[in-house]
Design a protein around this motif. Structure first.
Motif, PDB file in Angstrom:
ATOM      1  N   GLY A  41       0.811  -1.211   0.000  1.00 17.84           N
ATOM      2  CA  GLY A  41       0.000   0.000   0.000  1.00 17.84           C
ATOM      3  C   GLY A  41       0.838   1.251   0.000  1.00 17.84           C
ATOM      4  O   GLY A  41       2.062   1.211   0.148  1.00 17.84           O
ATOM      5  N   GLY A  42       0.160   2.386  -0.195  1.00 22.56           N
ATOM      6  CA  GLY A  42       0.844   3.674  -0.266  1.00 22.56           C
ATOM      7  C   GLY A  42      -0.175   4.753  -0.514  1.00 22.56           C
ATOM      8  O   GLY A  42      -1.311   4.641  -0.055  1.00 22.56           O
ATOM      9  N   ASP A  96      -2.892   3.451  -5.398  1.00 21.32           N
ATOM     10  CA  ASP A  96      -2.587   2.309  -4.518  1.00 21.32           C
ATOM     11  C   ASP A  96      -3.339   2.449  -3.190  1.00 21.32           C
ATOM     12  O   ASP A  96      -4.009   1.502  -2.720  1.00 21.32           O
ATOM     13  CB  ASP A  96      -1.064   2.286  -4.288  1.00 21.32           C
ATOM     14  CG  ASP A  96      -0.553   1.005  -3.663  1.00 21.32           C
ATOM     15  OD1 ASP A  96      -1.314   0.024  -3.593  1.00 21.32           O
ATOM     16  OD2 ASP A  96       0.623   1.000  -3.255  1.00 21.32           O
ATOM     17  N   SER A 123       2.921   5.089 -13.002  1.00 21.16           N
ATOM     18  CA  SER A 123       4.101   5.964 -12.836  1.00 21.16           C
ATOM     19  C   SER A 123       3.854   7.450 -13.060  1.00 21.16           C
ATOM     20  O   SER A 123       4.786   8.246 -12.905  1.00 21.16           O
ATOM     21  CB  SER A 123       5.274   5.530 -13.739  1.00 21.16           C
ATOM     22  OG  SER A 123       5.910   4.371 -13.228  1.00 21.16           O
ATOM     23  N   TYR A 143       5.474   8.981  -8.993  1.00 26.10           N
ATOM     24  CA  TYR A 143       6.722   8.544  -9.635  1.00 26.10           C
ATOM     25  C   TYR A 143       7.182   9.468 -10.769  1.00 26.10           C
ATOM     26  O   TYR A 143       8.282   9.284 -11.295  1.00 26.10           O
ATOM     27  CB  TYR A 143       6.610   7.096 -10.109  1.00 26.10           C
ATOM     28  CG  TYR A 143       6.752   6.061  -8.991  1.00 26.10           C
ATOM     29  CD1 TYR A 143       6.995   6.441  -7.674  1.00 26.10           C
ATOM     30  CD2 TYR A 143       6.659   4.701  -9.266  1.00 26.10           C
ATOM     31  CE1 TYR A 143       7.133   5.506  -6.661  1.00 26.10           C
ATOM     32  CE2 TYR A 143       6.799   3.752  -8.249  1.00 26.10           C
ATOM     33  CZ  TYR A 143       7.029   4.159  -6.945  1.00 26.10           C
ATOM     34  OH  TYR A 143       7.175   3.223  -5.951  1.00 26.10           O
ATOM     35  N   PHE A 196      -7.742   9.721 -14.289  1.00 29.22           N
ATOM     36  CA  PHE A 196      -8.293  10.332 -13.077  1.00 29.22           C
ATOM     37  C   PHE A 196      -8.797  11.740 -13.347  1.00 29.22           C
ATOM     38  O   PHE A 196      -9.762  12.176 -12.750  1.00 29.22           O
ATOM     39  CB  PHE A 196      -7.221  10.342 -11.993  1.00 29.22           C
ATOM     40  CG  PHE A 196      -7.778  10.334 -10.596  1.00 29.22           C
ATOM     41  CD1 PHE A 196      -8.889   9.581 -10.271  1.00 29.22           C
ATOM     42  CD2 PHE A 196      -7.165  11.070  -9.593  1.00 29.22           C
ATOM     43  CE1 PHE A 196      -9.398   9.561  -8.978  1.00 29.22           C
ATOM     44  CE2 PHE A 196      -7.669  11.054  -8.299  1.00 29.22           C
ATOM     45  CZ  PHE A 196      -8.789  10.301  -7.996  1.00 29.22           C
TER      46      PHE A 196
HETATM   47  N1  AR6 Z   1      -8.436   6.000 -10.076  1.00 30.02           N
HETATM   48  C1  AR6 Z   1      -7.723   6.163 -11.214  1.00 30.02           C
HETATM   49  N2  AR6 Z   1      -6.548   6.806 -11.268  1.00 30.02           N
HETATM   50  C2  AR6 Z   1      -6.081   7.340 -10.117  1.00 30.02           C
HETATM   51  C3  AR6 Z   1      -6.751   7.230  -8.886  1.00 30.02           C
HETATM   52  C4  AR6 Z   1      -7.982   6.525  -8.895  1.00 30.02           C
HETATM   53  N3  AR6 Z   1      -8.701   6.343  -7.787  1.00 30.02           N
HETATM   54  N4  AR6 Z   1      -6.004   7.859  -7.935  1.00 30.02           N
HETATM   55  C5  AR6 Z   1      -4.913   8.361  -8.550  1.00 30.02           C
HETATM   56  N5  AR6 Z   1      -4.962   8.055  -9.869  1.00 30.02           N
HETATM   57  P1  AR6 Z   1       0.133   7.305  -8.435  1.00 30.02           P
HETATM   58  P2  AR6 Z   1       2.685   6.156  -9.400  1.00 30.02           P
HETATM   59  C6  AR6 Z   1      -3.979   8.353 -10.934  1.00 30.02           C
HETATM   60  O1  AR6 Z   1       0.845   8.393  -7.725  1.00 30.02           O
HETATM   61  O2  AR6 Z   1       3.060   7.437 -10.033  1.00 30.02           O
HETATM   62  C7  AR6 Z   1       1.890   5.171  -4.372  1.00 30.02           C
HETATM   63  O3  AR6 Z   1       2.184   5.729  -3.114  1.00 30.02           O
HETATM   64  C8  AR6 Z   1      -3.058   9.549 -10.752  1.00 30.02           C
HETATM   65  O4  AR6 Z   1      -3.708  10.735 -11.139  1.00 30.02           O
HETATM   66  O5  AR6 Z   1      -1.007   6.628  -7.740  1.00 30.02           O
HETATM   67  O6  AR6 Z   1       2.865   4.879 -10.161  1.00 30.02           O
HETATM   68  C9  AR6 Z   1       2.442   3.760  -4.512  1.00 30.02           C
HETATM   69  O7  AR6 Z   1       2.400   3.051  -3.298  1.00 30.02           O
HETATM   70  C10 AR6 Z   1      -1.936   9.188 -11.711  1.00 30.02           C
HETATM   71  O8  AR6 Z   1      -2.260   9.561 -13.044  1.00 30.02           O
HETATM   72  O9  AR6 Z   1       1.159   6.103  -8.866  1.00 30.02           O
HETATM   73  C11 AR6 Z   1       3.839   3.999  -4.978  1.00 30.02           C
HETATM   74  O10 AR6 Z   1       4.698   4.264  -3.886  1.00 30.02           O
HETATM   75  C12 AR6 Z   1      -1.891   7.655 -11.660  1.00 30.02           C
HETATM   76  O11 AR6 Z   1      -3.094   7.253 -10.995  1.00 30.02           O
HETATM   77  C13 AR6 Z   1       3.727   5.251  -5.841  1.00 30.02           C
HETATM   78  O12 AR6 Z   1       2.573   5.936  -5.364  1.00 30.02           O
HETATM   79  C14 AR6 Z   1      -0.705   7.080 -10.921  1.00 30.02           C
HETATM   80  O13 AR6 Z   1      -0.367   7.897  -9.808  1.00 30.02           O
HETATM   81  C15 AR6 Z   1       3.493   4.900  -7.281  1.00 30.02           C
HETATM   82  O14 AR6 Z   1       3.513   6.074  -8.038  1.00 30.02           O
END
Ligand code: AR6
Length: 167
Positions: free
Chosen positions: A27-28, A32, A115, A119, A149
């Motif tokens: 989780g995070g 996630d 990402s 990220y 999103f």
């Molecule tokens: N539904 C769809 N998309 C979403 C939602 C949602 N409910 N919430 C956010 N997004 P990110 P990463 C989009 O930061 O960059 C976590 O802490 C968001 O707008 O969730 O891969 C993990 O545990 C963005 O476009 O993931 C890791 O540590 C996309 O999801 C880290 O973040 C991804 O944003 C992973 O970072």
């Protein structure tokens, strides 16, 4: 068929949703965090047994309280400027997620922009990779959903599909 939608991936009733996880799988924040909250604490318990996941790889869990049957957890690359193999790793995330989905009989699958949040992967470049891998798996699934999103993210995917000549 590839569909681009705007919404919360935790609300989708599909066979599998993909989670943008970290290597712990415990989780995070971002998507996630939303997935863990909506799926319930059984997800954390289950994922402890998976013992983590390397960047670019994918693991599968049940959907627990979600409407989806499966959650595919993949670990995207952190963006360091593009010279650390980020594009290949991001492509692997999508490919490995699709391969795991196929092995579990998944017909409908939804992806967030892996990402592109915490990220820091540039959104347009990430969408191009996502869409080109989605196109290679298009015929093997009933629905491949790019779940964006924000409206801005949805626009990037719609424009990306048009630029690739997808009909
Ligand atoms: N539904 C769809 N998309 C979403 C939602 C949602 N409910 N919430 C956010 N997004 P990110 P990463 C989009 O930061 O960059 C976590 O802490 C968001 O707008 O969730 O891969 C993990 O545990 C963005 O476009 O993931 C890791 O540590 C996309 O999801 C880290 O973040 C991804 O944003 C992973 O970072």
């Amino acid at each position: 068929m590839i569909e681009v939608i705007q919404g919360d991936i935790t609300r989708l009733a599909v066979d599998a949703i993909v989670n943008a996880a970290n290597r712990s799988l415990l989780g995070g924040g971002g998507v996630d965090g939303a997935i863990h909250r909506a799926a319930g604490p059984e997800l954390l318990e289950f994922n402890r047994g998976l013992a983590g996941c390397s960047t670019g790889e994918a693991r599968i869990s049940p959907g627990f309280k979600l409407l989806t049957q499966w959650i595919i957890h993949t670990v995207g690359p952190v963006w360091y400027g593009g010279q650390k193999g980020e594009s290949g790793l991001l492509e692997s995330c999508y490919r490995n997620s699709f391969e795991l989905a196929l092995r579990h009989g998944v017909r409908n699958i939804a992806f967030p922009g892996i990402s592109t949040g915490v990220y820091g992967y540039p959104k347009q470049a990430a969408a191009q990779i996502a869409l080109s891998v989605m196109r290679t798996y298009d015929t093997q699934f009933q629905r491949i959903i790019a779940c964006c999103f924000s409206e801005e993210d949805r626009r990037i995917y719609v424009d990306g599909l048009a630029a690739q000549g997808y009909e």
